[in-house]
Design a protein around this motif. Structure first.
Motif, PDB file in Angstrom:
ATOM      1  N   TRP A  92       7.636  15.526  33.892  1.00  0.00           N
ATOM      2  CA  TRP A  92       6.219  15.709  33.555  1.00  0.00           C
ATOM      3  C   TRP A  92       5.901  17.106  33.047  1.00  0.00           C
ATOM      4  O   TRP A  92       4.979  17.242  32.228  1.00  0.00           O
ATOM      5  CB  TRP A  92       5.322  15.324  34.737  1.00  0.00           C
ATOM      6  CG  TRP A  92       5.601  16.134  35.965  1.00  0.00           C
ATOM      7  CD1 TRP A  92       6.417  15.793  36.989  1.00  0.00           C
ATOM      8  CD2 TRP A  92       5.087  17.423  36.255  1.00  0.00           C
ATOM      9  NE1 TRP A  92       6.458  16.792  37.897  1.00  0.00           N
ATOM     10  CE2 TRP A  92       5.655  17.810  37.481  1.00  0.00           C
ATOM     11  CE3 TRP A  92       4.219  18.302  35.614  1.00  0.00           C
ATOM     12  CZ2 TRP A  92       5.372  19.034  38.068  1.00  0.00           C
ATOM     13  CZ3 TRP A  92       3.946  19.521  36.196  1.00  0.00           C
ATOM     14  CH2 TRP A  92       4.527  19.878  37.418  1.00  0.00           C
ATOM     15  N   THR A 133       5.528  17.200  29.409  1.00  0.00           N
ATOM     16  CA  THR A 133       4.358  16.588  28.773  1.00  0.00           C
ATOM     17  C   THR A 133       3.251  17.615  28.560  1.00  0.00           C
ATOM     18  O   THR A 133       2.365  17.412  27.735  1.00  0.00           O
ATOM     19  CB  THR A 133       3.769  15.452  29.626  1.00  0.00           C
ATOM     20  OG1 THR A 133       3.272  16.013  30.837  1.00  0.00           O
ATOM     21  CG2 THR A 133       4.803  14.410  29.946  1.00  0.00           C
ATOM     22  N   ASN A 184       0.454   4.323  23.091  1.00  0.00           N
ATOM     23  CA  ASN A 184       1.142   3.256  23.810  1.00  0.00           C
ATOM     24  C   ASN A 184       1.781   2.266  22.850  1.00  0.00           C
ATOM     25  O   ASN A 184       2.913   1.843  23.040  1.00  0.00           O
ATOM     26  CB  ASN A 184       0.166   2.503  24.718  1.00  0.00           C
ATOM     27  CG  ASN A 184      -0.142   3.297  25.961  1.00  0.00           C
ATOM     28  OD1 ASN A 184       0.662   4.110  26.400  1.00  0.00           O
ATOM     29  ND2 ASN A 184      -1.309   3.092  26.521  1.00  0.00           N
ATOM     30  N   GLY A 193       4.548   8.200  23.234  1.00  0.00           N
ATOM     31  CA  GLY A 193       4.275   8.820  24.525  1.00  0.00           C
ATOM     32  C   GLY A 193       4.061  10.319  24.442  1.00  0.00           C
ATOM     33  O   GLY A 193       4.889  11.082  24.929  1.00  0.00           O
ATOM     34  N   LYS A 252       3.872  11.423  27.769  1.00  0.00           N
ATOM     35  CA  LYS A 252       5.022  10.975  28.551  1.00  0.00           C
ATOM     36  C   LYS A 252       6.195  11.883  28.184  1.00  0.00           C
ATOM     37  O   LYS A 252       6.208  12.464  27.104  1.00  0.00           O
ATOM     38  CB  LYS A 252       5.364   9.524  28.206  1.00  0.00           C
ATOM     39  CG  LYS A 252       4.194   8.575  28.294  1.00  0.00           C
ATOM     40  CD  LYS A 252       3.835   8.346  29.712  1.00  0.00           C
ATOM     41  CE  LYS A 252       2.473   7.748  29.993  1.00  0.00           C
ATOM     42  NZ  LYS A 252       1.645   7.295  28.947  1.00  0.00           N
ATOM     43  N   ASP A 286       9.429  11.298  27.529  1.00  0.00           N
ATOM     44  CA  ASP A 286      10.637  10.825  26.849  1.00  0.00           C
ATOM     45  C   ASP A 286      10.960  11.507  25.529  1.00  0.00           C
ATOM     46  O   ASP A 286      12.072  11.940  25.297  1.00  0.00           O
ATOM     47  CB  ASP A 286      10.553   9.323  26.624  1.00  0.00           C
ATOM     48  CG  ASP A 286      10.441   8.599  27.940  1.00  0.00           C
ATOM     49  OD1 ASP A 286       9.352   8.697  28.541  1.00  0.00           O
ATOM     50  OD2 ASP A 286      11.415   7.983  28.361  1.00  0.00           O
ATOM     51  N   LYS A 301       9.790   1.222  31.741  1.00  0.00           N
ATOM     52  CA  LYS A 301       9.013   2.153  30.924  1.00  0.00           C
ATOM     53  C   LYS A 301       8.029   1.414  30.032  1.00  0.00           C
ATOM     54  O   LYS A 301       6.900   1.861  29.843  1.00  0.00           O
ATOM     55  CB  LYS A 301       9.942   3.028  30.090  1.00  0.00           C
ATOM     56  CG  LYS A 301      10.576   4.104  30.941  1.00  0.00           C
ATOM     57  CD  LYS A 301      11.274   5.147  30.142  1.00  0.00           C
ATOM     58  CE  LYS A 301      11.664   6.283  31.070  1.00  0.00           C
ATOM     59  NZ  LYS A 301      12.673   7.155  30.480  1.00  0.00           N
ATOM     60  N   GLN A 352       4.807   2.737  31.514  1.00  0.00           N
ATOM     61  CA  GLN A 352       4.520   3.950  30.777  1.00  0.00           C
ATOM     62  C   GLN A 352       3.669   3.636  29.554  1.00  0.00           C
ATOM     63  O   GLN A 352       2.719   4.325  29.260  1.00  0.00           O
ATOM     64  CB  GLN A 352       5.846   4.578  30.343  1.00  0.00           C
ATOM     65  CG  GLN A 352       5.809   6.075  30.423  1.00  0.00           C
ATOM     66  CD  GLN A 352       7.171   6.657  30.151  1.00  0.00           C
ATOM     67  OE1 GLN A 352       7.761   6.498  29.097  1.00  0.00           O
ATOM     68  NE2 GLN A 352       7.691   7.364  31.118  1.00  0.00           N
TER      69      GLN A 352
END
Lengths: 436, 317
Positions: free
Chosen positions: A198, A201, A389, A394, A397, A399, B276, B280
């Protein structure tokens, strides 16, 4: 054969009931503020993610203070460790407390189904910040009790040992400063917190801070965030360069957030990109580690517009009243009191949601340097969320930034420009498909 | 199967009504009682099974045909759209390459478990102690294992210091590149599940009558012969069960990589990807479809395997 059809029909019925098993909702309910505090009564449950404050009794103290004004209201706290995960499931029922923090997963357009309105935006925005974030059709459904601005937490001692006294004003300058730290001190110039995910982010909060644009969120909804010169491209390129130049910890895959706090206090780590909310935690860690809390510094993103730095004020979780609550008046009383009178924001050295409140002490350096604090226009926030989304990028997020760091340190093959252009392409394509 | 169910369902309520007031129950009622008893015992487990296994699966299948985001009260039926998306996006299946690491690891795991089980089924000094040592990791909570091994693989962590004792100085980030990260995670998985395989094998081996070994020894068979001709055929059903479990386990690896790397650096497995998608990116519908597809893949693999290796009766005579 016959039995099989029965079985099939039974399972079919099960499926159907699962599809239709989501009940209706009463729309348009309002939680009105009470006129006479002594007459408000009821027992309310407050769902909170601050398990630490419930455990150490701080929340109880707030409740006791609250009872001085509202003697008839009993406040109970439900501290939830996995707040997002647990509350989203509870929100499929009617039983999700009387007052709660709005989970990030709830779509803005659904707010009127889940929460009671707190009044019109036109009225509330005069007194409070962040009303944009919870406004649907002109009505406000939540209020964040505190806000924060993004920035680099840094160890002043380490930075001055490296011979840097002025805040860098351009990303290139920032990189040079980190290089100086690497060559002149023993500290890790920048700590990614890669494994805890996190913290990566937080880089998205640079959006708006770089270009000094209050319409930055609208920009995300309508443009390419990774276009040449766009805020996120600037921020992501800086992160890439920091990692690529080897200015980070040796093994990002096994970082440790809790352990990183005392390490920055002791000067083993020089810099981390987080937010003003982290300062109090770092100072606490400094005290525990026997280091000087005053060594913890806070600086804005290395970019200026017309000679001034900018920083975007962002709300924390927004607090709201459950639309199914039986004590809406009491719930509203708590929400208002907590926002206005509890001193929660000040206790956390955070930005108060009240426009009239002074800036917290941690932001003194920002004030002295004339950093401009921006309130973003969040009208298009919901659109950004759904593009985000739908495209599975993300931006809030971890990733894609983990992939970026992997790319930068050579764990995966590829080129930064291709990577960012790919993201931009995915983003704009999703924009179009959602728009059509 | 279904016949008896229906009979039991019809007759079970009749039992207590007829039985309770009469001092000497008629033989017919007694017979009914006897027939219903096993089903009464099964009532609890069956209810649990239906409520916690089959109802959720039915729900999941239902969600896989919708665009539900996980919380919104609104959801639309989208037909097979999720499945179409799933099968037209090849990137969603690329993560199955990661399962290859776990598959390779489980081959090693089975061989090692078989080796230890065979050795420890003979008379060895401290054999109970070693059995405990081998089985212990399986008892540790998977989340705890994830955290323990994070420290283990850390820069300057346990692994590096142990290697240092032997004079091997490594400057390696064990979870740093996709290859070494996946190998490390697969090794953790072996460490964890070796005990389970070992116990299964040990149980099967011990069910082989001891006289067979004696007879074999009299005939001049050495340990390898005994293994080859007595143990291996004797535990064949358990062996094939273990292989099935390993393959389906490799396809659905989750907790170890999720806790240790969160799927970063090329360690994302199909289940992590599904989680995810659901939690997510709020695509619960698509994630349900992915879960259904994984379920079907596992079932298909199992079916093929049962076809290739039919479940014969063990015959040691």
């Amino acid at each position: 054969m016959n039995r099989r059809t029965v079985l099939a029909m039974a399972s079919g019925a099960l499926l159907l009931s699962a599809c239709t098993g989501t009940g209706g909702s009463s729309k348009g309910a309002e939680a009105k503020a009470a006129d006479d505090p002594s007459k408000v009564s009821g027992t309310i449950t407050v769902l909170t993610h601050r398990t630490d404050l419930v455990q150490d009794g701080t929340m109880k103290k707030y409740a006791a203070e609250f009872n001085k004004t509202y003697p008839q209201v009993k406040v109970e706290f439900d501290a939830i460790t996995d707040y997002e995960g647990e509350v989203r499931i509870r929100m499929n029922t009617e039983n999700y407390g009387d007052v709660l923090m709005i989970p990030a997963v709830i779509e803005k357009k659904d707010y009127p189904r889940f929460f009671a309105s707190l009044g019109t935006q036109a009225e509330r925005s005069k007194t409070y910040r962040f009303t944009d974030y919870t406004t649907v059709d002109g009505k406000v459904y939540g209020q964040s009790p505190l806000g924060a601005v993004p920035g680099f937490i840094y160890n002043k001692k380490v930075w001055s040992e490296a011979g840097v006294t002025d805040w860098p004003t351009r990303p290139a300058e920032f990189l040079d400063d980190l290089k100086a730290i690497k060559s002149k001190t023993d500290a890790i110039p920048y700590y990614t917190n890669f494994k805890d995910m996190w913290p990566l982010t937080q880089w998205t909060d640079a959006n708006g801070s770089v270009s000094c644009d209050e319409q930055a969120t609208t920009g995300l909804a309508e443009g390419d965030p990774w276009a040449e010169g766009a805020d996120l491209r600037t921020a992501d390129t800086l992160l890439y360069d920091i990692v690529h130049e080897g200015l980070v910890e040796k093994d990002p895959t096994t970082t440790n957030w809790e352990a990183s706090k005392p390490r920055i206090a002791k000067g083993e780590i020089a810099t981390m990109w987080l937010g003003s909310w982290a300062v109090i935690q770092m100072q606490g860690a400094a005290k525990q580690a026997g280091a000087d809390p005053d060594d913890i510094g806070f600086m804005p993103f290395p970019a200026q517009k017309n000679g001034t730095f900018c920083a975007v004020a962002k709300p924390d979780y927004n607090q709201a009243v459950n639309i199914h609550s039986e004590h809406k008046e009491a719930a509203r009383a708590w929400l208002d009191w907590f926002t206005d009178k509890s001193g929660y924001a000040a206790d956390n050295l955070a930005l108060s949601p009240l426009r009239s409140a002074p800036l917290p002490t941690v932001m003194k350096p920002y004030e002295e340097a004339g950093v401009k604090i921006l309130d973003l226009d969040d009208t298009k926030g919901a659109v950004v969320k759904s593009i985000d989304n739908q495209s599975e990028i993300g931006i809030y997020k971890p990733d894609y930034r983990q992939d970026l760091v992997d790319l930068a340190r050579g764990a995966t093959k590829g080129d930064l420009d291709d990577f960012l252009n790919d993201l931009g392409e995915k983003w704009t394509q999703t924009q179009q498909s959602l728009g059509s | 199967m279904t016949d008896t169910t229906e009979k039991a369902a019809v007759q079970a309520p009749a039992g207590p009504v007829g039985a309770a007031p009469e001092p000497a129950p008629a033989p017919r009622t007694a017979r009914l009682w006897r027939g219903a008893t096993p089903w009464l015992f099964l009532l609890g487990p069956l209810a649990l099974l239906i409520v916690f296994t089959y109802a959720p699966i039915a729900n999941m299948v239902a969600y896989s045909f919708t665009d539900w985001d996980g919380v919104s009260p609104e959801l639309h039926y989208t037909g097979a759209e999720n499945y179409a998306e799933l099968f037209t996006r090849s990137d969603l299946f690329e993560v199955f390459w990661v399962s290859g690491y776990y598959l390779a690891a489980s081959v090693f795991q089975i061989v090692a478990a078989l080796y230890f089980a065979t050795i420890l089924s003979f008379n060895v000094r401290f054999r109970n102690f070693f059995k405990g040592v081998l089985f212990f990791p399986y008892l540790v909570n998977g989340v705890a294992i994830g955290f323990v091994f994070l420290y283990f693989f850390q820069d300057g962590g346990t692994l590096d210091s142990v290697l240092g004792l032997f004079g091997v100085e490594t400057d390696r980030a064990w979870l740093g590149t996709p290859e070494s990260a996946n190998t490390s995670l697969a090794a953790v998985s072996v460490w964890r599940y070796l005990g389970l395989n070992f116990v299964l094998f040990l149980g099967a081996i011990q069910s082989i009558p001891g006289e067979l070994y004696e007879a074999a020894e009299l005939d001049g068979a050495n340990r390898w012969h005994q293994f080859r001709h007595i143990i291996a055929p004797g535990i064949k059903p358990v062996l094939s069960l273990t292989v099935i479990l390993s393959i389906s386990g490799s396809l659905s690896v989750f907790e170890i990589p999720y806790i240790m790397t969160g799927g970063a650096t090329g360690t994302e497995t199909f289940v992590i990807q599904t989680v995810k998608l659901a939690f997510q990116f709020n695509k619960t519908g698509l994630a349900s479809a992915a879960a259904v597809v994984l379920l079907l893949i596992v079932l298909a693999v199992t079916w093929v395997q049962r076809r290739l290796v039919p479940d014969d009766k063990v015959d040691l005579a």
